[in-house]
Write an enzyme that holds these catalytic residues in place. Structure first.
Site, mmCIF file in Angstrom:
data_model
loop_
_atom_site.group_PDB
_atom_site.id
_atom_site.type_symbol
_atom_site.label_atom_id
_atom_site.label_comp_id
_atom_site.label_asym_id
_atom_site.label_seq_id
_atom_site.Cartn_x
_atom_site.Cartn_y
_atom_site.Cartn_z
ATOM 1 N N ASP A 1 0.831 -1.206 0.000
ATOM 2 C CA ASP A 1 0.000 0.000 0.000
ATOM 3 C C ASP A 1 0.865 1.255 0.000
ATOM 4 O O ASP A 1 0.357 2.373 -0.108
ATOM 5 C CB ASP A 1 -1.001 0.008 1.156
ATOM 6 C CG ASP A 1 -0.338 -0.082 2.527
ATOM 7 O OD1 ASP A 1 0.901 -0.161 2.606
ATOM 8 O OD2 ASP A 1 -1.081 -0.088 3.527
ATOM 9 N N SER A 2 2.180 1.069 0.039
ATOM 10 C CA SER A 2 3.115 2.182 -0.177
ATOM 11 C C SER A 2 2.940 2.779 -1.565
ATOM 12 O O SER A 2 3.445 3.869 -1.839
ATOM 13 C CB SER A 2 4.558 1.715 0.010
ATOM 14 O OG SER A 2 4.801 0.519 -0.726
ATOM 15 N N ASP B 1 -1.030 -6.087 -0.106
ATOM 16 C CA ASP B 1 -1.415 -5.436 1.144
ATOM 17 C C ASP B 1 -2.923 -5.215 1.203
ATOM 18 O O ASP B 1 -3.548 -4.806 0.218
ATOM 19 C CB ASP B 1 -0.735 -4.066 1.264
ATOM 20 C CG ASP B 1 0.547 -4.122 2.070
ATOM 21 O OD1 ASP B 1 0.768 -5.116 2.788
ATOM 22 O OD2 ASP B 1 1.341 -3.171 1.981
ATOM 23 N N LYS C 1 -1.335 -9.352 3.047
ATOM 24 C CA LYS C 1 -0.593 -8.873 4.226
ATOM 25 C C LYS C 1 -1.444 -7.874 4.971
ATOM 26 O O LYS C 1 -2.100 -7.028 4.353
ATOM 27 C CB LYS C 1 0.735 -8.229 3.830
ATOM 28 C CG LYS C 1 1.553 -7.763 5.045
ATOM 29 C CD LYS C 1 2.949 -7.323 4.654
ATOM 30 C CE LYS C 1 2.972 -5.963 4.006
ATOM 31 N NZ LYS C 1 2.513 -4.867 4.916
ATOM 32 N N GLU D 1 -1.566 -5.374 8.747
ATOM 33 C CA GLU D 1 -0.794 -4.810 9.849
ATOM 34 C C GLU D 1 -1.475 -5.090 11.182
ATOM 35 O O GLU D 1 -2.698 -5.251 11.252
ATOM 36 C CB GLU D 1 -0.637 -3.295 9.657
ATOM 37 C CG GLU D 1 0.157 -2.920 8.415
ATOM 38 C CD GLU D 1 0.342 -1.416 8.276
ATOM 39 O OE1 GLU D 1 -0.037 -0.669 9.205
ATOM 40 O OE2 GLU D 1 0.867 -0.980 7.236
ATOM 41 N N GLU E 1 9.039 -4.214 10.745
ATOM 42 C CA GLU E 1 9.469 -2.941 10.160
ATOM 43 C C GLU E 1 9.879 -1.933 11.217
ATOM 44 O O GLU E 1 9.199 -1.757 12.229
ATOM 45 C CB GLU E 1 8.345 -2.325 9.319
ATOM 46 C CG GLU E 1 8.727 -0.974 8.719
ATOM 47 C CD GLU E 1 7.717 -0.414 7.745
ATOM 48 O OE1 GLU E 1 7.965 0.683 7.202
ATOM 49 O OE2 GLU E 1 6.681 -1.065 7.511
#
Length: 290
Positions: A66-67, A105, A135, A137, A204
């Site tokens: 999602d970056s 993501d 993925k 978070e 991270e």
């Protein structure tokens, strides 16, 4: 299995079937034996078909992160990224790869509400992109969701430490784990996510010692970013490591300076256009001799 390679005789992205076998979740998870990974996992971000083609032969895992909110769309953070964005870019990366496992993501707001919401979002991502994993978070708070997805056949990569989607709560992108309490929380998060069924975990922006401890504490591969060389693998944002941005995060090693090289190429092109030196006879069409 098919790969998508350039066929310059027709178009820039014509699929050409080539026999091959993608990396699988069991094969990646199985890299870690008795708490150690002999062959570290190579992971990079990819957002487009062409970049996927270039990265795929060298990577075990491609992450449609999602970056892309910041890298592709110029957004201030990953928070505004939508499920539609992730579906579109995820499908492009799957089309451009054949070897690496592709993970996508789950964007902010698409999974936190409930395990059922997360399943609906993850199922859509997998159906529309063809990716093999998602993925998400979060640590202990996401345990019911990770377990719910894993029990229903959706491979999950966890993400602990600095979690960019929580930037408003964290107050920035600084390294995590500087206090004993925060370090203990990150370690507990990693253990909880692994126990819930995640097949790998991204750690991270954590202090090196914490990343090493996490790697030794959980049975699944730990992929570091701003973490430790002792992790079971590494991931970077591709555009950062290629030097496409002026600002480079402290934890990134720049393997090239593509921004400067692109600038030089465009400068040369602009000069030739303004001086009418491009195109030449080599780049123009003329009547064929009778």
């Amino acid at each position: 299995m098919s790969t998508f390679t350039l066929d310059t005789a027709t178009s820039r992205a014509t699929p050409s079937p080539v026999p091959g076998k993608r990396m699988t979740v069991p094969s990646l998870k199985g890299r870690k034996q008795d708490g150690r990974t002999e062959q570290p996992i190579v992971m990079l971000t990819a957002y487009t078909m062409r970049m996927a083609q270039l990265l795929d032969p060298h990577c075990d895992l491609l992450l449609v992160g999602d970056s892309l909110g910041q890298v592709i769309y110029g957004l201030p953070s990953t928070v505004p990224v939508t499920l539609e964005m992730m579906c579109a870019h995820g499908a492009a990366v799957v089309r451009g790869s054949w070897h690496a496992l592709v993970a996508v993501d789950m964007p902010f707001g698409s999974y936190e509400g409930s395990p059922e919401q997360a399943f609906a979002s993850a199922a859509r991502l997998m159906k529309e992109t063809g990716c093999a994993a998602v993925k998400l978070e979060g640590g202990e708070a996401m345990v019911p969701t990770v377990r719910f997805l894993a029990d229903r056949g959706i491979p999950v990569i966890g993400h602990v430490g600095l979690t960019p989607q929580a930037v408003n709560t964290l107050g920035g992108y600084g390294a995590r784990g500087r206090s004993e309490a925060e370090a203990a929380k990150i370690l507990a998060d990693a253990r909880a996510v692994a126990d819930a069924g995640a097949f790998a975990i991204v750690a991270e922006g954590v202090l090196e010692g914490i990343a090493t401890e996490i790697t030794r504490a959980v049975p699944v591969p730990v992929i570091g970013i701003g973490a430790s060389a002792e992790c079971d693998g590494q991931v970077l944002v591709t555009e950062d490591m290629l030097g496409l941005f002026e600002r480079t995060p402290r934890f990134v090693k720049r393997y090239d300076d593509l921004a400067a090289r692109i600038g030089q190429a465009v400068e040369a092109y602009a000069a030739e256009v303004r001086e009418r030196r491009f195109p030449t006879t080599d780049q123009t069409y003329r009547p064929k001799p009778a």
